[in-house]
Scaffold this active site. Sequence first.
Site, PDB file in Angstrom:
ATOM      1  N   ARG A   1     190.913  89.363 -15.710  1.00  0.00           N
ATOM      2  CA  ARG A   1     192.128  90.085 -15.215  1.00  0.00           C
ATOM      3  C   ARG A   1     192.147  91.643 -14.595  1.00  0.00           C
ATOM      4  O   ARG A   1     191.274  92.323 -15.363  1.00  0.00           O
ATOM      5  CB  ARG A   1     193.454  89.983 -16.236  1.00  0.00           C
ATOM      6  CG  ARG A   1     194.205  88.868 -16.079  1.00  0.00           C
ATOM      7  CD  ARG A   1     195.309  88.836 -17.184  1.00  0.00           C
ATOM      8  NE  ARG A   1     196.152  90.058 -17.705  1.00  0.00           N
ATOM      9  CZ  ARG A   1     196.888  90.102 -18.489  1.00  0.00           C
ATOM     10  NH1 ARG A   1     197.164  88.869 -19.258  1.00  0.00           N
ATOM     11  NH2 ARG A   1     197.400  91.230 -18.871  1.00  0.00           N
TER      12      ARG A   1
ATOM     13  N   LYS B   1     199.740  87.000 -27.874  1.00  0.00           N
ATOM     14  CA  LYS B   1     200.909  86.541 -27.622  1.00  0.00           C
ATOM     15  C   LYS B   1     200.591  85.210 -26.880  1.00  0.00           C
ATOM     16  O   LYS B   1     201.180  84.062 -26.962  1.00  0.00           O
ATOM     17  CB  LYS B   1     201.847  87.541 -26.827  1.00  0.00           C
ATOM     18  CG  LYS B   1     202.082  88.746 -27.647  1.00  0.00           C
ATOM     19  CD  LYS B   1     202.827  89.683 -26.683  1.00  0.00           C
ATOM     20  CE  LYS B   1     202.254  90.298 -25.267  1.00  0.00           C
ATOM     21  NZ  LYS B   1     201.245  91.024 -25.669  1.00  0.00           N
TER      22      LYS B   1
ATOM     23  N   ARG C   1     198.427 100.822 -20.772  1.00  0.00           N
ATOM     24  CA  ARG C   1     198.980  99.715 -21.145  1.00  0.00           C
ATOM     25  C   ARG C   1     199.321  99.714 -22.903  1.00  0.00           C
ATOM     26  O   ARG C   1     200.498  99.477 -23.285  1.00  0.00           O
ATOM     27  CB  ARG C   1     198.498  98.565 -21.127  1.00  0.00           C
ATOM     28  CG  ARG C   1     198.473  97.770 -19.751  1.00  0.00           C
ATOM     29  CD  ARG C   1     197.291  96.826 -19.455  1.00  0.00           C
ATOM     30  NE  ARG C   1     197.494  95.436 -20.131  1.00  0.00           N
ATOM     31  CZ  ARG C   1     196.572  94.677 -20.228  1.00  0.00           C
ATOM     32  NH1 ARG C   1     195.269  94.983 -19.819  1.00  0.00           N
ATOM     33  NH2 ARG C   1     196.618  93.479 -20.979  1.00  0.00           N
TER      34      ARG C   1
ATOM     35  N   ARG D   1     188.215  89.073 -22.482  1.00  0.00           N
ATOM     36  CA  ARG D   1     189.263  88.023 -22.357  1.00  0.00           C
ATOM     37  C   ARG D   1     188.615  87.444 -20.701  1.00  0.00           C
ATOM     38  O   ARG D   1     188.565  88.064 -19.763  1.00  0.00           O
ATOM     39  CB  ARG D   1     190.568  88.407 -21.980  1.00  0.00           C
ATOM     40  CG  ARG D   1     191.419  87.448 -21.415  1.00  0.00           C
ATOM     41  CD  ARG D   1     192.764  87.425 -21.491  1.00  0.00           C
ATOM     42  NE  ARG D   1     193.526  88.791 -21.012  1.00  0.00           N
ATOM     43  CZ  ARG D   1     194.473  89.337 -21.338  1.00  0.00           C
ATOM     44  NH1 ARG D   1     195.319  88.644 -22.173  1.00  0.00           N
ATOM     45  NH2 ARG D   1     194.849  90.568 -20.875  1.00  0.00           N
TER      46      ARG D   1
ATOM     47  N   ARG E   1     210.552  94.276 -23.149  1.00  0.00           N
ATOM     48  CA  ARG E   1     209.599  95.334 -23.368  1.00  0.00           C
ATOM     49  C   ARG E   1     210.303  96.568 -23.327  1.00  0.00           C
ATOM     50  O   ARG E   1     209.614  97.722 -23.859  1.00  0.00           O
ATOM     51  CB  ARG E   1     208.523  95.277 -22.264  1.00  0.00           C
ATOM     52  CG  ARG E   1     207.278  94.444 -22.284  1.00  0.00           C
ATOM     53  CD  ARG E   1     206.333  94.489 -21.202  1.00  0.00           C
ATOM     54  NE  ARG E   1     205.382  94.748 -21.476  1.00  0.00           N
ATOM     55  CZ  ARG E   1     204.321  93.335 -21.443  1.00  0.00           C
ATOM     56  NH1 ARG E   1     204.845  92.285 -21.078  1.00  0.00           N
ATOM     57  NH2 ARG E   1     203.028  93.701 -21.456  1.00  0.00           N
TER      58      ARG E   1
END
Length: 218
Positions: free
Chosen positions: A162, A15, A173, A128, A90
């Site tokens: 992160r 996203k 998550r 990431r 969400r």
Amino acid sequence: MSKIIVLMGAPGAGKGTQARLLQQRMGLPQISTGDMFRALLKTETPLAGEVRPILASGQLVPDELTIRIVRDRTGREDCGEGYILDGFPRTTVQAEMLEQIASEQGHHVIAILVDVPFDVLEKRLTGRRTCPVCGEIYNVYFKPPAREGFCDVHPEVHLAQRADDNAETIKTRLMTYQRDTQPLLDYYDATDRLRRADGTREPEAIYADIEQAVTGEP
Ligand code: AP5
């Protein structure tokens, strides 16, 4: 009519990557609730103290606070021609509130699912790395920087990982996404406002589908 482009998808689906491309190429502001919460954590305020453990655990921040920050941010002048929502809504409550905000602002909502199977997501998330200065998103497996550990745009800046990109939080998550957010796909589908892009391809191919979905809309 001006548009609110809602980018949907599981954690790590891409996203943020697509929202950045849309922002650069369409000139609409990217509004990422995750980025706003991470910026809040740097402030060391009591509110940051409340939000920190929620992000660390992979749960959702309460609707009331989330809706408040989205309403404030989207009320700014740069959102007059529309905007991109990355990570909002969400929950059903957030989606209902977005209908109200869109109608007050005179925007049309279009939702785009960046569709990626769950077994691909873990590598995307653990791999990431992000530039803390410009927000550029890398991946040690799929999009490594030219010099390991450093940003291409800011060659002196170390890339960051992160805090919620660890195996345990990723599990929560993904569960939270399935339970609270996936049902919203039906919500947008039922009103013929959901488009899907196969998120397993190269980012540019995904972007082409998203661009077509956005520009093909009235
Ligand atoms: P948030 O920051 O929104 O995280 P998320 O939804 O888990 O999504 P990510 O940012 O992890 O992934 P992404 O889909 O943007 O993927 P990306 O492009 O980076 O939210 C964080 C937390 O904030 C939540 O857990 C919650 O606590 C809170 N929060 C946020 N919004 C909230 C809300 N509305 N209500 C309540 N709480 C909220 O890509 C991932 C990796 O894959 C990158 O390394 C990238 O380079 C790579 N990649 C991207 N595309 C491709 C591709 N096509 N092929 C190969 N690799 C790719």
